[in-house]
Design a protein around this motif. Structure first.
Motif, PDB file in Angstrom:
ATOM      1  N   CYS A  18       0.735  -1.209  -0.394  1.00 57.00           N
ATOM      2  CA  CYS A  18       0.056  -0.034  -0.014  1.00 57.00           C
ATOM      3  C   CYS A  18       0.652   1.376   0.003  1.00 57.00           C
ATOM      4  O   CYS A  18       1.548   1.369   0.545  1.00 57.00           O
ATOM      5  CB  CYS A  18      -0.850  -0.366   0.842  1.00 57.00           C
ATOM      6  N   TYR A  19       0.933   2.303  -0.629  1.00 59.97           N
ATOM      7  CA  TYR A  19       1.121   3.269  -0.933  1.00 59.97           C
ATOM      8  C   TYR A  19      -0.074   4.986  -0.081  1.00 59.97           C
ATOM      9  O   TYR A  19       0.570   6.114  -0.804  1.00 59.97           O
ATOM     10  CB  TYR A  19       2.440   3.599  -1.362  1.00 59.97           C
ATOM     11  N   GLY A  22      -5.026   5.955  -1.165  1.00 57.93           N
ATOM     12  CA  GLY A  22      -6.977   6.910  -0.833  1.00 57.93           C
ATOM     13  C   GLY A  22      -7.524   6.227  -1.854  1.00 57.93           C
ATOM     14  O   GLY A  22      -9.013   6.615  -1.479  1.00 57.93           O
ATOM     15  N   LYS A  23      -7.723   6.170  -3.251  1.00 57.10           N
ATOM     16  CA  LYS A  23      -8.486   4.993  -3.570  1.00 57.10           C
ATOM     17  C   LYS A  23      -9.492   3.762  -3.335  1.00 57.10           C
ATOM     18  O   LYS A  23     -10.426   4.201  -3.964  1.00 57.10           O
ATOM     19  CB  LYS A  23      -7.776   4.371  -4.818  1.00 57.10           C
ATOM     20  N   ASN A  39      -7.672   3.096   4.081  1.00 51.40           N
ATOM     21  CA  ASN A  39      -6.225   3.411   4.387  1.00 51.40           C
ATOM     22  C   ASN A  39      -5.536   3.974   5.634  1.00 51.40           C
ATOM     23  O   ASN A  39      -5.273   2.973   5.603  1.00 51.40           O
ATOM     24  CB  ASN A  39      -5.961   4.173   2.804  1.00 51.40           C
ATOM     25  N   ILE A  42      -4.498   0.211   6.962  1.00 51.82           N
ATOM     26  CA  ILE A  42      -3.207   0.096   7.224  1.00 51.82           C
ATOM     27  C   ILE A  42      -2.560   0.690   7.393  1.00 51.82           C
ATOM     28  O   ILE A  42      -1.168  -0.070   8.059  1.00 51.82           O
ATOM     29  CB  ILE A  42      -3.553   0.030   5.629  1.00 51.82           C
ATOM     30  N   CYS A  71      -8.060  -0.541  -5.842  1.00 51.00           N
ATOM     31  CA  CYS A  71      -6.516  -0.475  -5.383  1.00 51.00           C
ATOM     32  C   CYS A  71      -5.556  -0.994  -6.829  1.00 51.00           C
ATOM     33  O   CYS A  71      -5.592  -1.610  -7.055  1.00 51.00           O
ATOM     34  CB  CYS A  71      -6.226  -1.486  -4.478  1.00 51.00           C
ATOM     35  N   LYS A  73      -2.545  -1.166  -6.351  1.00 48.29           N
ATOM     36  CA  LYS A  73      -1.336  -2.071  -5.750  1.00 48.29           C
ATOM     37  C   LYS A  73      -2.043  -3.775  -5.306  1.00 48.29           C
ATOM     38  O   LYS A  73      -1.378  -4.398  -4.990  1.00 48.29           O
ATOM     39  CB  LYS A  73      -0.154  -1.819  -4.780  1.00 48.29           C
ATOM     40  N   ILE A  77      -8.647  -4.971   0.589  1.00 44.22           N
ATOM     41  CA  ILE A  77      -8.695  -4.681   1.963  1.00 44.22           C
ATOM     42  C   ILE A  77      -9.615  -5.555   2.548  1.00 44.22           C
ATOM     43  O   ILE A  77      -9.714  -5.529   3.792  1.00 44.22           O
ATOM     44  CB  ILE A  77      -9.421  -3.154   2.311  1.00 44.22           C
TER      45      ILE A  77
HETATM   46  S1  SF4 Z   1      -6.227   1.650  -2.519  1.00 52.72           S
HETATM   47 FE1  SF4 Z   1      -4.503   0.602  -2.203  1.00 52.72          FE
HETATM   48  S2  SF4 Z   1      -2.714   1.376  -2.661  1.00 52.72           S
HETATM   49 FE2  SF4 Z   1      -3.973   2.860  -2.209  1.00 52.72          FE
HETATM   50  S3  SF4 Z   1      -4.714   3.168  -0.411  1.00 52.72           S
HETATM   51 FE3  SF4 Z   1      -5.821   2.305  -0.367  1.00 52.72          FE
HETATM   52  S4  SF4 Z   1      -5.021   0.016   0.022  1.00 52.72           S
HETATM   53 FE4  SF4 Z   1      -3.341   1.226   0.168  1.00 52.72          FE
END
Ligand code: SF4
Ligand code: SF4
Length: 119
Positions: A18-19, A22-23, A39, A42, A71, A73, A77
């Motif tokens: 996770c970077y 916020g998506k 997010n 995490i 996400c 990445k 979640i």
């Molecule tokens: S969409 Fe994925 S990478 Fe972006 S904040 Fe959420 S978990 Fe992290």
């Protein structure tokens, strides 16, 4: 075992992927009812902050998979929320009282609630 290791083991997810874009939170249909954004959950798991076990977010999560789909990445979640609920449930504490539940609820709602909220 620390909370990060337990969540990783139970969910099978790599939280370090996770970077924090916020998506996930931007697309979550339940975010208005949550006291922590998905997010943010995490971040707290990675920090080892067990205070997140008091948050309502994992319990409000509707398991809709929207966050994982959005996400970039491929962090799921939904599985992380389930892992956090399991950590709490394995303390064998009940979070609802059947005798206090409203009468005439649909049977499926009662079964779902007892699975999620009782130890
Ligand atoms: S969409 Fe994925 S990478 Fe972006 S904040 Fe959420 S978990 Fe992290
Ligand atoms: S699975 Fe949970 S956290 Fe993810 S978008 Fe749906 S309600 Fe939000």
């Amino acid at each position: 075992m620390d909370i990060l290791s337990r969540v990783e083991e139970l969910s099978g997810e790599n939280l370090y992927a996770c970077y924090q874009c916020g998506k996930c939170s931007a697309g979550c249909p339940m975010v208005g009812e949550m006291d922590l954004l998905p997010n943010q959950v995490i971040v707290l798991v990675i920090r080892g902050d067990e205070g997140l076990l008091e948050a309502n977010t994992p319990w409000v999560c509707a398991q809709c998979y929207q966050c994982g789909v959005r996400c970039p990445k491929e962090v799921d979640i939904t599985k992380i929320m389930e892992a956090i609920r399991l950590i709490t449930l394995r303390k064998n504490e009940d979070h609802i009282r059947l005798e206090k539940m409203r009468k005439n609820l649909p049977q499926i709602a009662v079964v779902s609630a007892t699975r999620k909220y009782t130890g």
